[in-house]
Design a protein around this motif. Structure first.
Motif, PDB file in Angstrom:
ATOM      1  N   GLY A   1      -3.973  -3.898  -0.348  1.00  0.00           N
ATOM      2  CA  GLY A   1      -2.997  -4.384  -0.991  1.00  0.00           C
ATOM      3  C   GLY A   1      -2.137  -4.269  -2.242  1.00  0.00           C
ATOM      4  O   GLY A   1      -2.128  -3.601  -3.284  1.00  0.00           O
ATOM      5  N   ARG A   2      -1.262  -5.467  -2.438  1.00  0.00           N
ATOM      6  CA  ARG A   2      -0.259  -6.035  -3.244  1.00  0.00           C
ATOM      7  C   ARG A   2      -0.944  -6.977  -4.083  1.00  0.00           C
ATOM      8  O   ARG A   2       0.025  -7.053  -5.183  1.00  0.00           O
ATOM      9  N   MET A   3      -2.090  -7.359  -3.866  1.00  0.00           N
ATOM     10  CA  MET A   3      -2.413  -8.385  -4.151  1.00  0.00           C
ATOM     11  C   MET A   3      -3.727  -8.656  -4.506  1.00  0.00           C
ATOM     12  O   MET A   3      -4.824  -8.708  -3.622  1.00  0.00           O
ATOM     13  N   LEU A   4      -4.419  -9.249  -5.402  1.00  0.00           N
ATOM     14  CA  LEU A   4      -6.179  -9.659  -6.252  1.00  0.00           C
ATOM     15  C   LEU A   4      -6.197 -10.369  -5.089  1.00  0.00           C
ATOM     16  O   LEU A   4      -5.875 -11.376  -5.985  1.00  0.00           O
ATOM     17  N   GLN A   5      -7.241 -10.581  -3.980  1.00  0.00           N
ATOM     18  CA  GLN A   5      -7.356 -12.157  -3.206  1.00  0.00           C
ATOM     19  C   GLN A   5      -8.947 -12.639  -4.060  1.00  0.00           C
ATOM     20  O   GLN A   5     -10.058 -10.999  -3.509  1.00  0.00           O
ATOM     21  N   ALA A   6      -9.063 -13.604  -3.709  1.00  0.00           N
ATOM     22  CA  ALA A   6     -11.188 -13.749  -3.869  1.00  0.00           C
ATOM     23  C   ALA A   6     -10.805 -15.285  -3.869  1.00  0.00           C
ATOM     24  O   ALA A   6      -9.915 -16.331  -3.755  1.00  0.00           O
ATOM     25  N   ARG A   7     -11.637 -15.729  -2.841  1.00  0.00           N
ATOM     26  CA  ARG A   7     -12.350 -17.110  -2.452  1.00  0.00           C
ATOM     27  C   ARG A   7     -12.858 -18.053  -3.524  1.00  0.00           C
ATOM     28  O   ARG A   7     -13.857 -16.922  -3.647  1.00  0.00           O
ATOM     29  N   CYS A   8     -12.807 -18.589  -3.621  1.00  0.00           N
ATOM     30  CA  CYS A   8     -13.361 -19.236  -4.995  1.00  0.00           C
ATOM     31  C   CYS A   8     -13.698 -21.061  -4.879  1.00  0.00           C
ATOM     32  O   CYS A   8     -13.081 -21.472  -3.828  1.00  0.00           O
ATOM     33  N   SER A  28      -4.088   0.612  -2.679  1.00  0.00           N
ATOM     34  CA  SER A  28      -3.227   1.465  -1.849  1.00  0.00           C
ATOM     35  C   SER A  28      -2.273   1.589  -2.137  1.00  0.00           C
ATOM     36  O   SER A  28      -1.386   2.988  -1.994  1.00  0.00           O
ATOM     37  N   PHE A  29      -1.492   0.627  -2.190  1.00  0.00           N
ATOM     38  CA  PHE A  29       0.744   0.949  -1.894  1.00  0.00           C
ATOM     39  C   PHE A  29       1.171   1.719  -3.133  1.00  0.00           C
ATOM     40  O   PHE A  29       1.798   2.481  -2.948  1.00  0.00           O
ATOM     41  N   TYR A  30       0.099   0.774  -4.592  1.00  0.00           N
ATOM     42  CA  TYR A  30       1.023   1.657  -5.775  1.00  0.00           C
ATOM     43  C   TYR A  30      -0.093   3.156  -5.983  1.00  0.00           C
ATOM     44  O   TYR A  30       0.901   4.349  -6.632  1.00  0.00           O
ATOM     45  N   SER A  31      -1.625   3.721  -5.678  1.00  0.00           N
ATOM     46  CA  SER A  31      -2.028   4.372  -6.522  1.00  0.00           C
ATOM     47  C   SER A  31      -2.553   5.432  -5.551  1.00  0.00           C
ATOM     48  O   SER A  31      -2.106   6.462  -6.142  1.00  0.00           O
ATOM     49  N   VAL A  32      -2.050   5.833  -4.008  1.00  0.00           N
ATOM     50  CA  VAL A  32      -1.519   6.434  -3.687  1.00  0.00           C
ATOM     51  C   VAL A  32      -0.391   7.664  -3.945  1.00  0.00           C
ATOM     52  O   VAL A  32      -0.614   8.761  -4.170  1.00  0.00           O
TER      53      VAL A  32
END
Length: 151
Positions: A1-8, A28-32
């Motif tokens: 994805g393009r966002m990091l999500q966490a359940r808090c 992976s969208f940016y890093s690959v």
């Protein structure tokens, strides 16, 4: 994805879970594509260095061999410095864009906070290395031009 999500878990209402997200995240969208570009550049540098080493000598007398060695060293130094820039510039960007979400989400585990701080600590070192590589490329250019025009 393009966002990091966490359940808090909510601080105001314990037991209630919420979703916290930060971005951009260099998933992976940016890093690959970035990794492929860096690998292609390194492969090109390998080909260039191979050509520098394998090309025929310009002469047999000792002064011609010494001059040829100096030209090879200068060319290899320039290719190596360009590789340094090729690797460090994306690393600075990825480090900043990775550290920001890791440090911005309030309920991240300790390892994520340590990783974020570590990534931020890499940035000044990579900027120094990038500056050194750029200076190495720029410093070699006038000498190569002077040597070329004097012959």
């Amino acid at each position: 994805g393009r966002m990091l999500q966490a359940r808090c878990e909510s601080l105001e209402m314990p037991g209630v879970m919420g979703l916290e997200a930060r971005g951009p995240w260099p998933g992976s969208f940016y890093s690959v594509p970035l990794a492929l570009a860096v690998l292609a550049g390194l492969a090109g540098a390998w080909v260039a260095l191979r050509q520098i080493v394998r090309r025929a000598r310009t002469g047999e007398d000792p002064s011609a061999v010494t001059a040829d060695d100096a030209l090879r060293r200068r060319a290899a130094h320039g290719v190596t410095a360009a590789c340094g820039i090729l690797v460090t510039v994306p690393l600075v960007g990825v480090s900043l864009f990775t550290a920001s979400p890791l440090l911005g989400i309030t309920c991240m585990p300790t390892w994520a906070m340590i990783a974020g701080v570590g990534l931020l600590a890499l940035v000044p070192a990579m900027l120094v290395l990038t500056t050194w590589c750029l200076a190495a490329i720029l410093a070699a250019t006038p000498r190569a031009t002077r040597a070329h025009t004097s012959s």
